[in-house]
Design an enzyme around this catalytic site. Sequence first.
Site, PDB file in Angstrom:
ATOM      1  N   ASP A 228     -11.420  58.890  18.727  1.00 31.54           N
ATOM      2  CA  ASP A 228     -12.619  59.603  19.270  1.00 31.54           C
ATOM      3  C   ASP A 228     -13.069  60.813  19.827  1.00 31.54           C
ATOM      4  OD1 ASP A 228     -13.925  57.860  19.309  1.00 31.54           O
ATOM      5  OD2 ASP A 228     -15.561  57.851  18.083  1.00 31.54           O
ATOM      6  N   THR A 229     -11.686  60.979  20.503  1.00 32.23           N
ATOM      7  CA  THR A 229     -12.026  61.939  22.306  1.00 32.23           C
ATOM      8  C   THR A 229     -12.678  63.197  20.943  1.00 32.23           C
ATOM      9  OG1 THR A 229      -9.971  60.803  22.610  1.00 32.23           O
ATOM     10  CG2 THR A 229     -10.397  63.334  23.948  1.00 32.23           C
ATOM     11  N   VAL A 230     -13.216  64.050  21.686  1.00 26.63           N
ATOM     12  CA  VAL A 230     -13.908  65.435  21.097  1.00 26.63           C
ATOM     13  C   VAL A 230     -13.518  66.489  21.815  1.00 26.63           C
ATOM     14  CG1 VAL A 230     -15.725  64.205  20.586  1.00 26.63           C
ATOM     15  CG2 VAL A 230     -15.885  65.435  22.433  1.00 26.63           C
TER      16      VAL A 230
END
Length: 414
Positions: A228-230
Amino acid sequence: MESLTNCDEEEQPSSGMTNSWSKQEAFGGQMPKCAGGFVLVHAGAGYHSESKAKEYKHVCKRACQRAVDQLRAGALAVEAVTAALVELEDSPFTNAGMGSNLNLSGEIECDASIMDGKSLHFGAVGAISGIKNPALVANCLLAEAQKGKLSAGRIPPCFLVGRGARDWAVSHGIPSCPSEKMATKFSLSAYKRNKRKMELAEKMDAGQNQTKKRRQSSENENGSGCLDTVGAVVVDSEGNVAAAVSSGGLAMKHPGRVGQAAHYGCGCWAENACNMNSYSTAVSTSGCGEHLVRTMLARECSAAMQSEDAHQALLEAMQNKFISSPFLASEDRVLGGVIILRCCRCVEAQASPDIQGAMVEFLWSHTTESMCVGYMSAQDSKAKTHISRLPPGTVPGQSLAIEGGVCRLMGVVD
């Protein structure tokens, strides 16, 4: 000055877009100031449980609002996209900045990058520890590079890693933050749980079948924590685009590992329209960093967006350049996601030529189980959010989902 902003969400945003609008050349006329701008953010491609859906959507809304506040104040795209990233990094529910995954040594090391479509400058940090908002460091590197050469004709850095990146950040006024203060209850409990699994796995037989089962179990159980990189993409009132990405990296990664979030052409890409490109494009990626690095997915998707049909172009890019990429032929599952915006200067067909604006097409696609996104124009009262999921019965890493919409930003040429 500006008169209308209309955002419509569609499953295939490219269909029917040109009925009442005509695309203009990138240059050859005065660029109108359009109604404030537009932002699209993501809180990661991975797995987003229904129990935490509200929190993921809420942080996307806040990030959109932060960016729009900057746009309404007249900020350029690069400042707005940085503001969105800071909000996403400050959330304990995302794997970036505060609450990031811990590495094998129990430390937090973050990656981040930002690209300005106007200047084409790029700033990035990798495996940086002790900094709460690595996106601020990436933005500062970009800004410093735009000032030109250093003393004695030295070239300013655009990508720093590890302790050198931290020291540079502190020397440029970005405050440090102890790693233990960046960890949250969730990230600490996940670290302890993963460490127990690794210790147990090391005691078991190292047979091929058992190893494969353990690997698959780890991927399934830690999907959201790993991937879950943003990120965010923005177009401002002058038509400039910018893109940014930030990540805490894979859970239990080796110290010093740098993922796609810091790599040029892999984590983000932004490029204003020019003589060669009819469209301005901005891309931010998420997923398994090694898969995204080996395919340079951000730049590949940006190049694909110069085709007339954005939806079809993204479908082909995700299928041919990612899922079926020869660079990932040995992978059983190829995990990743992208958010994209592209825009061009347009004239409304049945109105005065003085009434011009930008047509913004925004898309997201992912091969992971889900991806959380949010979007907002400067004329909207609040952001819209959505958790996109693969169709039932499909296999993550082998299938993909694509959704998106259109936003028309109207303005009048002075």
